[in-house]
Design a protein around this motif. Structure first.
Motif, PDB file in Angstrom:
ATOM      1  N   LEU B  11       0.991  -1.462  -0.138  1.00 22.35           N
ATOM      2  CA  LEU B  11      -0.152   0.216  -0.267  1.00 22.35           C
ATOM      3  C   LEU B  11       0.682   1.566  -0.183  1.00 22.35           C
ATOM      4  CD1 LEU B  11      -3.318  -0.268   0.196  1.00 22.35           C
ATOM      5  CD2 LEU B  11      -2.475   1.136   2.674  1.00 22.35           C
ATOM      6  N   ARG B  13       0.740   5.661  -0.418  1.00 28.74           N
ATOM      7  CA  ARG B  13      -0.174   7.078  -0.672  1.00 28.74           C
ATOM      8  C   ARG B  13       0.231   8.138  -0.786  1.00 28.74           C
ATOM      9  NH1 ARG B  13      -3.682  10.178  -1.798  1.00 28.74           N
ATOM     10  NH2 ARG B  13      -5.171  10.701  -0.428  1.00 28.74           N
ATOM     11  N   CYS B  57     -11.494   3.663   5.300  1.00 36.02           N
ATOM     12  CA  CYS B  57     -12.655   3.433   3.530  1.00 36.02           C
ATOM     13  C   CYS B  57     -12.747   4.989   3.930  1.00 36.02           C
ATOM     14  CB  CYS B  57     -13.435   2.578   3.507  1.00 36.02           C
ATOM     15  SG  CYS B  57     -13.191   1.000   3.671  1.00 36.02           S
ATOM     16  N   LYS B  60      -8.015   7.174  -0.588  1.00 32.17           N
ATOM     17  CA  LYS B  60      -7.637   5.882  -1.172  1.00 32.17           C
ATOM     18  C   LYS B  60      -6.487   5.948  -1.236  1.00 32.17           C
ATOM     19  CE  LYS B  60     -12.093   4.309  -3.423  1.00 32.17           C
ATOM     20  NZ  LYS B  60     -12.529   4.359  -5.233  1.00 32.17           N
ATOM     21  N   THR B  62      -2.806   5.050  -3.438  1.00 32.78           N
ATOM     22  CA  THR B  62      -2.183   5.635  -4.497  1.00 32.78           C
ATOM     23  C   THR B  62      -2.025   4.890  -5.441  1.00 32.78           C
ATOM     24  OG1 THR B  62      -1.143   7.077  -3.822  1.00 32.78           O
ATOM     25  CG2 THR B  62      -0.420   7.144  -5.553  1.00 32.78           C
ATOM     26  N   SER B  63      -1.273   3.044  -4.394  1.00 35.07           N
ATOM     27  CA  SER B  63      -1.083   1.683  -5.272  1.00 35.07           C
ATOM     28  C   SER B  63      -1.094   0.690  -4.313  1.00 35.07           C
ATOM     29  CB  SER B  63       0.192   2.035  -5.734  1.00 35.07           C
ATOM     30  OG  SER B  63       1.435   1.859  -4.913  1.00 35.07           O
ATOM     31  N   SER B  65      -3.071  -2.560  -2.933  1.00 38.72           N
ATOM     32  CA  SER B  65      -4.692  -3.951  -2.631  1.00 38.72           C
ATOM     33  C   SER B  65      -4.896  -3.333  -1.389  1.00 38.72           C
ATOM     34  CB  SER B  65      -4.654  -5.613  -3.291  1.00 38.72           C
ATOM     35  OG  SER B  65      -3.552  -5.595  -2.988  1.00 38.72           O
ATOM     36  N   TYR B  66      -6.093  -3.420  -1.528  1.00 38.10           N
ATOM     37  CA  TYR B  66      -7.176  -3.457   0.351  1.00 38.10           C
ATOM     38  C   TYR B  66      -8.166  -4.659   0.373  1.00 38.10           C
ATOM     39  CZ  TYR B  66      -8.774  -1.639   4.339  1.00 38.10           C
ATOM     40  OH  TYR B  66     -10.428  -1.418   5.570  1.00 38.10           O
ATOM     41  N   SER B  67      -8.460  -5.551   1.024  1.00 39.34           N
ATOM     42  CA  SER B  67      -9.099  -5.957   1.391  1.00 39.34           C
ATOM     43  C   SER B  67      -9.608  -5.893   2.268  1.00 39.34           C
ATOM     44  CB  SER B  67      -9.193  -7.574   1.001  1.00 39.34           C
ATOM     45  OG  SER B  67      -8.349  -7.516  -0.625  1.00 39.34           O
ATOM     46  N   ARG B  72     -12.931  -6.514  -2.112  1.00 38.22           N
ATOM     47  CA  ARG B  72     -11.714  -5.562  -2.519  1.00 38.22           C
ATOM     48  C   ARG B  72     -12.432  -4.538  -2.330  1.00 38.22           C
ATOM     49  NH1 ARG B  72      -7.165  -7.379  -5.938  1.00 38.22           N
ATOM     50  NH2 ARG B  72      -7.380  -5.486  -6.883  1.00 38.22           N
ATOM     51  N   LYS B  74     -11.175  -1.419  -3.654  1.00 37.57           N
ATOM     52  CA  LYS B  74     -10.111  -1.051  -5.015  1.00 37.57           C
ATOM     53  C   LYS B  74     -11.571  -0.806  -6.086  1.00 37.57           C
ATOM     54  CE  LYS B  74      -5.882  -0.295  -6.813  1.00 37.57           C
ATOM     55  NZ  LYS B  74      -4.779  -1.301  -7.583  1.00 37.57           N
ATOM     56  N   ASP B  75     -12.460  -1.548  -5.950  1.00 38.04           N
ATOM     57  CA  ASP B  75     -13.668  -2.486  -6.837  1.00 38.04           C
ATOM     58  C   ASP B  75     -14.708  -1.387  -6.590  1.00 38.04           C
ATOM     59  OD1 ASP B  75     -12.031  -3.557  -8.231  1.00 38.04           O
ATOM     60  OD2 ASP B  75     -12.305  -5.350  -7.320  1.00 38.04           O
TER      61      ASP B  75
END
Ligand SMILES: Nc1ncnc2c1ncn2[C@@H]1O[C@H](COP(=O)(O)OP(=O)(O)OP(=O)(O)O)[C@@H](O)[C@H]1O
Ligand SMILES: [Mg+2]
Lengths: 406, 247
Positions: B11, B13, B57, B60, B62-63, B65-67, B72, B74-75
């Motif tokens: 992750l 930011r 949440c 967000k 910058t790159s 993934s976060y579940s 997920r 991102k989706d």
């Protein structure tokens, strides 16, 4: 359910800022109240003009010498003498749509009885005058056709004249009076009619046979007017055309020549006056509408301040699960509630001031239902319109940015 | 295998301010399982709040993934994120963030207002229950200005619990409080944790970290240390050991 919650939230926000909300509403309140009051005044005066004019005889038709002066064109004096007794006779004999008709001559002068005198107007007419004007007699009787023929020196007095030259309440019928030094015998008193909308005292008049007035007072051989009444209100416009035709022929006017007289029905008179008052109404409503617009801008302004001031709150609401649509709706509902409450208060204030105007200023008013509905609808739309943009702005905020906002 | 509540991988930011880029997080990975009580430590500016905001949440990455609870992030759309915040997360801010001139109970009800499945009676009931749990059963109608700092923080905690979240995220929840009140709050968190709620707790104070079972230390946007605490202190006990102030 969700909307109900949002209404609750918006309501709380309004209650928390009572004074500010009230001040914001003030613009709307004044706007709506003035729209309603202005329309009530406009409608009221229109109605009262209509009722006065129709009380003067709604199927009445008048013929005056000279071209139509409504355009404001000046006329030379000879044009004003173009109506003659022959014209009257032609109209009377040839028309099919008239039930009554009379020539009319009039002139001002002093009415004198003993030591009392009063300036008034004398109208020379024939006996049908009473039917045309729809007036009765409160005492005595009308002069007869024979008295017209002989140019008898008899008069009927209006109430105002009676009050002024017989101040002690004696019965005028049978008394001798003088009009401009010419002696007359009073044979009747006209029923009281009061003031008309234009503030004219309809009882300040003296009536005599037109022959008498023509010969003994004015010394003229033309007449000032022809007055008639159509057989019904519906045929009045046709009667106007008919009379015009008769008079054009009588005056030997060629096709390309304009009328040297004008014929008017009451209906036209009503529309002339109503259109004046209508224009006034439009003007008043425009002014009131502008204040409503300013009220709307006031709402937009306060909603902007509200959104700015509560950015942190918006962030928090989003952080605990408020969606963009929730935030949008919350602020929109707030704006609509402000404008609708303002509208409601405005309607009340408008009705209140209408009652005040009617009772204390004695202006005729008439509240039109549509004015309430329209201004109320405009209010709600104002709320939506001016609340939308600030609400959109609030809803588009990022939760974290909003939370960090200082 | 235990249920993974949080799973982040690489992750990052970044904040761009004009031509300058601040790397607040430089590629962080870890997993937090259900029932863990994790403290996140690190010096000022190390990226703790940035991390917590992403976990909550609110922000967000910058790159990377976060579940969260298997979903997920991102989706997800803005609205779906709002629903996640509403149903799965309880967030506690350092500055309480209560609505002014609004009673404790209404403040606590707030998250439920945005949940159309909850009726107004249920909402009230749950708010009262949450306030009782944090020891404010007697202060239901007090507004924030009528409450002490510790009490306000308790209201904020009650608010974070009222929606039965799977995890509670707290950003320096005890930062503004004295030692005694902090310990009281910590005992509350330990109690919640015992009931199975996963907790991520940002703090500066090492003694606070002793009450948790795992500590992640950040430095300059990277994980410096991530260790299990074998010697968990009980906040209630520590509270009793504190010198009793003049009463
Ligand atoms: N919105 C932002 N815009 C620009 N830079 C930011 C923003 N938020 C955080 N930063 C930067 O990111 C870095 C990490 O900030 P963060 O708030 O996460 O630190 P922290 O560990 O919470 O510090 P503290 O203990 O003081 O609260 C800092 O250098 C900060 O300046
Ligand atoms: Mg921080």
């Amino acid at each position: 359910m969700r909307v109900l919650n949002l209404i609750k939230i918006a309501f709380n926000a309004i209650v928390l800022n009572k004074v500010r909300t009230l001040l914001t509403m003030l613009g709307i309140i004044i706007g709506v109240a003035s729209v309603i009051a202005m329309l009530a005044i406009g409608e009221g005066s229109k109605e009262s003009i209509r009722s006065t004019i129709s009380s003067m005889g709604s199927n009445m038709i008048t013929v005056r010498p000279g071209a139509d002066t409504r355009g404001g064109v000046r006329q030379d004096a000879s044009a004003m003498q173009s109506l003659t007794l022959e014209d009257y006779k032609a109209v009377k004999n040839q028309s099919t749509l008239l039930s009554y008709s009379t020539p009319l001559v009039n002139g001002g002068g002093q009415v004198i009885s003993g030591s009392n005198n009063w300036p008034s107007t004398i109208y020379g007419v024939n006996p049908e005058y009473l039917n045309i004007k729809v007036v009765g007699l409160s005492s005595g009787s009308m002069f007869t056709e024979a008295e017209v023929q002989s140019a008898a020196k008899v008069v009927l007095l209006g109430q105002t004249v009676v009050e002024n030259i017989f101040p002690n309440g004696e019965d005028p019928v049978g008394q001798l009076i003088r009009f401009n030094s010419i002696p007359f015998k009073v044979i009747g008193v006209l029923e009281e009619k009061g003031e008309n909308t234009f503030g004219q005292d309809q009882d300040d008049m003296v009536i005599a046979p037109f022959t008498t007035v023509q010969k003994r007072i004015l010394a003229i051989d033309y007449i000032n007017q022809i007055m008639a009444s159509a057989t019904s209100e519906e045929v009045a416009p046709d009667a106007v055309l008919e009379v015009t035709e008769i008079l054009r022929e009588q005056h030997n006017l060629l096709d390309y020549e304009d009328d040297d007289f004008h014929v008017r029905s009451m209906e036209e008179l009503i529309s002339t006056f109503s259109s004046t008052s209508e224009m006034l109404t439009i003007l008043l409503v425009a002014v009131a509408g502008i204040s409503l617009l300013i009220g709307g801008i006031g709402i937009m302004n306060i909603m902007y301040v509200s959104v700015k001031e509560r950015t942190k709150e918006i962030g928090l609401r989003m952080a605990v699960g408020g969606k963009g649509a929730d935030i949008l709706l919350q602020f929109l509902i707030e704006a609509i509630m402000i404008s609708i409450t303002g509208g409601l208060l405005g309607v009340l204030l408008g009705l209140g001031s209408t009652v005040f105007i009617e009772n204390y200023l004695h202006w005729p008013t008439s509240v039109a239902m549509y004015s309430i509905i329209v201004s109320f609808a405009v209010c709600a739309i104002t709320g939506i319109f001016f609340g939308w943009y600030p609400a959109r702005k609030a809803a588009a905020l990022d939760p974290i940015t909003a939370l960090r906002y200082e | 295998m235990k249920r993974e509540i949080i799973n982040i991988e690489k992750l990052t930011r970044e904040f761009t301010m004009g031509t300058q880029t601040v790397h607040a997080l430089r590629g962080i990975s870890f997993v937090i399982n259900e029932g863990e009580f994790v403290t996140i430590m690190g010096s000022s500016g190390s990226g703790k709040s940035t991390l917590l905001n992403i976990l909550g949440c609110l922000d967000k990455p910058t790159s990377g993934s976060y579940s969260i609870d298997g979903v997920r992030v991102k989706d997800l759309s803005r609205n779906q994120l709002a629903t996640i915040r509403n149903e799965k997360i309880g967030f506690i801010f350092q500055s309480y963030n209560l609505l002014a001139r609004t009673s404790a109970i209404e403040n606590v009800e707030l998250p439920l207002l945005y949940n159309s499945k909850v009726t107004s009676e249920e909402r009230k009931e749950r708010a009262i229950k949450a306030l009782r749990m944090v020891g404010l059963g007697e202060r239901l109608n007090h507004t924030p200005s009528q409450l002490s700092g510790g009490q306000q923080q308790r209201v904020a905690i009650a608010r974070s619990l009222v929606n039965d979240p799977v995890m509670v995220l707290a950003d320096e929840a005890t930062g503004n409080l004295d030692t005694r009140t902090s310990y009281e709050i910590m005992s509350l968190f330990q109690e919640l944790n015992e009931r199975g709620i996963t907790i991520a707790f940002v703090t500066h104070e090492p003694d606070i970290a002793n009450f948790s079972n795992r500590t992640i230390v950040l430095q300059d946007g990277n994980i410096k240390k991530d260790h299990i605490n074998t010697d968990i202190q009980s906040a209630v006990k520590e509270l009793n050991l504190l010198p009793v102030e003049d009463q």
